[in-house]
Design a protein around this motif. Structure first.
Motif, PDB file in Angstrom:
ATOM      1  N   PRO A  95      39.935  34.167  33.037  1.00 25.48           N
ATOM      2  CA  PRO A  95      39.350  33.047  32.298  1.00 25.48           C
ATOM      3  C   PRO A  95      37.878  33.295  31.991  1.00 25.48           C
ATOM      4  O   PRO A  95      37.216  34.077  32.668  1.00 25.48           O
ATOM      5  CB  PRO A  95      39.512  31.861  33.258  1.00 25.48           C
ATOM      6  CG  PRO A  95      39.769  32.451  34.592  1.00 25.48           C
ATOM      7  CD  PRO A  95      40.322  33.821  34.390  1.00 25.48           C
ATOM      8  N   SER A  96      37.388  32.637  30.977  1.00 21.78           N
ATOM      9  CA  SER A  96      35.978  32.736  30.627  1.00 21.78           C
ATOM     10  C   SER A  96      35.151  32.178  31.776  1.00 21.78           C
ATOM     11  O   SER A  96      35.394  31.061  32.243  1.00 21.78           O
ATOM     12  CB  SER A  96      35.709  31.944  29.352  1.00 21.78           C
ATOM     13  OG  SER A  96      34.340  31.955  29.062  1.00 21.78           O
ATOM     14  N   ALA A  97      34.207  32.970  32.264  1.00 23.55           N
ATOM     15  CA  ALA A  97      33.417  32.538  33.421  1.00 23.55           C
ATOM     16  C   ALA A  97      32.102  33.296  33.461  1.00 23.55           C
ATOM     17  O   ALA A  97      31.994  34.388  32.916  1.00 23.55           O
ATOM     18  CB  ALA A  97      34.192  32.810  34.709  1.00 23.55           C
ATOM     19  N   ASN A  98      31.130  32.710  34.113  1.00 29.84           N
ATOM     20  CA  ASN A  98      29.863  33.402  34.358  1.00 29.84           C
ATOM     21  C   ASN A  98      30.014  34.424  35.469  1.00 29.84           C
ATOM     22  O   ASN A  98      29.280  35.401  35.521  1.00 29.84           O
ATOM     23  CB  ASN A  98      28.767  32.413  34.729  1.00 29.84           C
ATOM     24  CG  ASN A  98      28.393  31.504  33.581  1.00 29.84           C
ATOM     25  OD1 ASN A  98      28.727  31.779  32.441  1.00 29.84           O
ATOM     26  ND2 ASN A  98      27.733  30.420  33.881  1.00 29.84           N
ATOM     27  N   LEU A  99      30.954  34.179  36.366  1.00 35.32           N
ATOM     28  CA  LEU A  99      31.185  35.072  37.492  1.00 35.32           C
ATOM     29  C   LEU A  99      32.660  35.042  37.849  1.00 35.32           C
ATOM     30  O   LEU A  99      33.249  33.969  37.975  1.00 35.32           O
ATOM     31  CB  LEU A  99      30.363  34.627  38.710  1.00 35.32           C
ATOM     32  CG  LEU A  99      30.596  35.384  40.012  1.00 35.32           C
ATOM     33  CD1 LEU A  99      30.076  36.817  39.892  1.00 35.32           C
ATOM     34  CD2 LEU A  99      29.904  34.671  41.169  1.00 35.32           C
ATOM     35  N   ALA A 100      33.261  36.201  37.964  1.00 38.25           N
ATOM     36  CA  ALA A 100      34.646  36.319  38.422  1.00 38.25           C
ATOM     37  C   ALA A 100      34.635  37.201  39.657  1.00 38.25           C
ATOM     38  O   ALA A 100      33.999  38.256  39.665  1.00 38.25           O
ATOM     39  CB  ALA A 100      35.526  36.919  37.335  1.00 38.25           C
ATOM     40  N   VAL A 101      35.317  36.765  40.690  1.00 36.77           N
ATOM     41  CA  VAL A 101      35.350  37.504  41.950  1.00 36.77           C
ATOM     42  C   VAL A 101      36.785  37.937  42.212  1.00 36.77           C
ATOM     43  O   VAL A 101      37.697  37.108  42.267  1.00 36.77           O
ATOM     44  CB  VAL A 101      34.833  36.626  43.111  1.00 36.77           C
ATOM     45  CG1 VAL A 101      34.890  37.387  44.419  1.00 36.77           C
ATOM     46  CG2 VAL A 101      33.422  36.135  42.829  1.00 36.77           C
ATOM     47  N   ASP A 102      36.979  39.217  42.360  1.00 36.54           N
ATOM     48  CA  ASP A 102      38.304  39.776  42.616  1.00 36.54           C
ATOM     49  C   ASP A 102      38.577  39.746  44.115  1.00 36.54           C
ATOM     50  O   ASP A 102      37.898  40.409  44.893  1.00 36.54           O
ATOM     51  CB  ASP A 102      38.350  41.208  42.095  1.00 36.54           C
ATOM     52  CG  ASP A 102      39.715  41.853  42.226  1.00 36.54           C
ATOM     53  OD1 ASP A 102      40.633  41.244  42.823  1.00 36.54           O
ATOM     54  OD2 ASP A 102      39.873  42.980  41.728  1.00 36.54           O
ATOM     55  N   VAL A 103      39.562  38.970  44.518  1.00 38.64           N
ATOM     56  CA  VAL A 103      39.890  38.860  45.948  1.00 38.64           C
ATOM     57  C   VAL A 103      41.303  39.379  46.230  1.00 38.64           C
ATOM     58  O   VAL A 103      41.923  38.994  47.218  1.00 38.64           O
ATOM     59  CB  VAL A 103      39.732  37.401  46.463  1.00 38.64           C
ATOM     60  CG1 VAL A 103      38.287  36.966  46.390  1.00 38.64           C
ATOM     61  CG2 VAL A 103      40.625  36.454  45.684  1.00 38.64           C
ATOM     62  N   ARG A 104      41.764  40.291  45.387  1.00 37.13           N
ATOM     63  CA  ARG A 104      43.118  40.830  45.598  1.00 37.13           C
ATOM     64  C   ARG A 104      43.247  41.611  46.895  1.00 37.13           C
ATOM     65  O   ARG A 104      44.354  41.866  47.351  1.00 37.13           O
ATOM     66  CB  ARG A 104      43.516  41.707  44.411  1.00 37.13           C
ATOM     67  CG  ARG A 104      43.779  40.885  43.154  1.00 37.13           C
ATOM     68  CD  ARG A 104      44.141  41.750  41.983  1.00 37.13           C
ATOM     69  NE  ARG A 104      42.934  42.436  41.506  1.00 37.13           N
ATOM     70  CZ  ARG A 104      42.930  43.357  40.561  1.00 37.13           C
ATOM     71  NH1 ARG A 104      44.057  43.727  39.991  1.00 37.13           N
ATOM     72  NH2 ARG A 104      41.795  43.908  40.180  1.00 37.13           N
ATOM     73  N   TRP A 105      42.136  41.963  47.526  1.00 27.56           N
ATOM     74  CA  TRP A 105      42.172  42.700  48.794  1.00 27.56           C
ATOM     75  C   TRP A 105      42.547  41.785  49.966  1.00 27.56           C
ATOM     76  O   TRP A 105      42.940  42.256  51.025  1.00 27.56           O
ATOM     77  CB  TRP A 105      40.820  43.367  49.073  1.00 27.56           C
ATOM     78  CG  TRP A 105      39.695  42.386  49.197  1.00 27.56           C
ATOM     79  CD1 TRP A 105      38.912  41.911  48.191  1.00 27.56           C
ATOM     80  CD2 TRP A 105      39.249  41.751  50.391  1.00 27.56           C
ATOM     81  NE1 TRP A 105      37.997  41.011  48.682  1.00 27.56           N
ATOM     82  CE2 TRP A 105      38.189  40.895  50.041  1.00 27.56           C
ATOM     83  CE3 TRP A 105      39.638  41.806  51.732  1.00 27.56           C
ATOM     84  CZ2 TRP A 105      37.512  40.111  50.971  1.00 27.56           C
ATOM     85  CZ3 TRP A 105      38.959  41.033  52.651  1.00 27.56           C
ATOM     86  CH2 TRP A 105      37.912  40.194  52.258  1.00 27.56           C
ATOM     87  N   ILE A 106      42.416  40.473  49.775  1.00 23.90           N
ATOM     88  CA  ILE A 106      42.759  39.537  50.850  1.00 23.90           C
ATOM     89  C   ILE A 106      44.287  39.459  50.947  1.00 23.90           C
ATOM     90  O   ILE A 106      44.964  39.270  49.935  1.00 23.90           O
ATOM     91  CB  ILE A 106      42.174  38.138  50.582  1.00 23.90           C
ATOM     92  CG1 ILE A 106      40.646  38.202  50.592  1.00 23.90           C
ATOM     93  CG2 ILE A 106      42.672  37.128  51.609  1.00 23.90           C
ATOM     94  CD1 ILE A 106      39.953  36.895  50.229  1.00 23.90           C
ATOM     95  N   PRO A 107      44.847  39.612  52.144  1.00 20.22           N
ATOM     96  CA  PRO A 107      46.309  39.524  52.282  1.00 20.22           C
ATOM     97  C   PRO A 107      46.834  38.196  51.721  1.00 20.22           C
ATOM     98  O   PRO A 107      46.201  37.149  51.861  1.00 20.22           O
ATOM     99  CB  PRO A 107      46.533  39.608  53.790  1.00 20.22           C
ATOM    100  CG  PRO A 107      45.328  40.313  54.317  1.00 20.22           C
ATOM    101  CD  PRO A 107      44.189  39.873  53.420  1.00 20.22           C
ATOM    102  N   ASN A 108      47.983  38.259  51.099  1.00 23.60           N
ATOM    103  CA  ASN A 108      48.568  37.105  50.431  1.00 23.60           C
ATOM    104  C   ASN A 108      49.463  36.325  51.396  1.00 23.60           C
ATOM    105  O   ASN A 108      50.490  36.833  51.844  1.00 23.60           O
ATOM    106  CB  ASN A 108      49.374  37.566  49.224  1.00 23.60           C
ATOM    107  CG  ASN A 108      49.817  36.438  48.344  1.00 23.60           C
ATOM    108  OD1 ASN A 108      49.862  35.287  48.756  1.00 23.60           O
ATOM    109  ND2 ASN A 108      50.175  36.777  47.113  1.00 23.60           N
ATOM    110  N   PRO A 109      49.107  35.073  51.707  1.00 22.94           N
ATOM    111  CA  PRO A 109      49.919  34.286  52.628  1.00 22.94           C
ATOM    112  C   PRO A 109      51.300  33.946  52.073  1.00 22.94           C
ATOM    113  O   PRO A 109      52.207  33.596  52.837  1.00 22.94           O
ATOM    114  CB  PRO A 109      49.097  33.014  52.848  1.00 22.94           C
ATOM    115  CG  PRO A 109      48.181  32.935  51.686  1.00 22.94           C
ATOM    116  CD  PRO A 109      47.923  34.349  51.250  1.00 22.94           C
TER     117      PRO A 109
END
Length: 73
Positions: free
Chosen positions: A17-31
């Protein structure tokens, strides 16, 4: 007034999405992959507790808040 909006999206399903900041957290295990958490959402405390119990998640989140803090205060 400062507004902080947090969104989630699926990289495989939608564009970033359009954003000023995007943080990739795909490294966090998926519950979602845990049978006892599969039918819950991130709004449910058991999911939140499980995520923050994973190695490095709490310290990473605290670091992120330290970076974002001056921007949203």
């Amino acid at each position: 007034m400062t507004v902080l909006q947090v969104l989630t999206w699926g990289f495989n399903r939608t564009p970033v999405p359009s954003a000023n900041l995007a943080v990739d957290v795909r490294w966090i295990p998926n519950p979602w992959h845990r049978p006892e958490l599969h039918d819950l959402s991130g709004l449910d405390k058991p999911v939140q507790d499980w995520v923050f119990a994973q190695e490095n998640v709490r310290s990473w989140f605290e670091d992120l808040l330290n970076v974002l803090g001056p921007m949203v205060r």
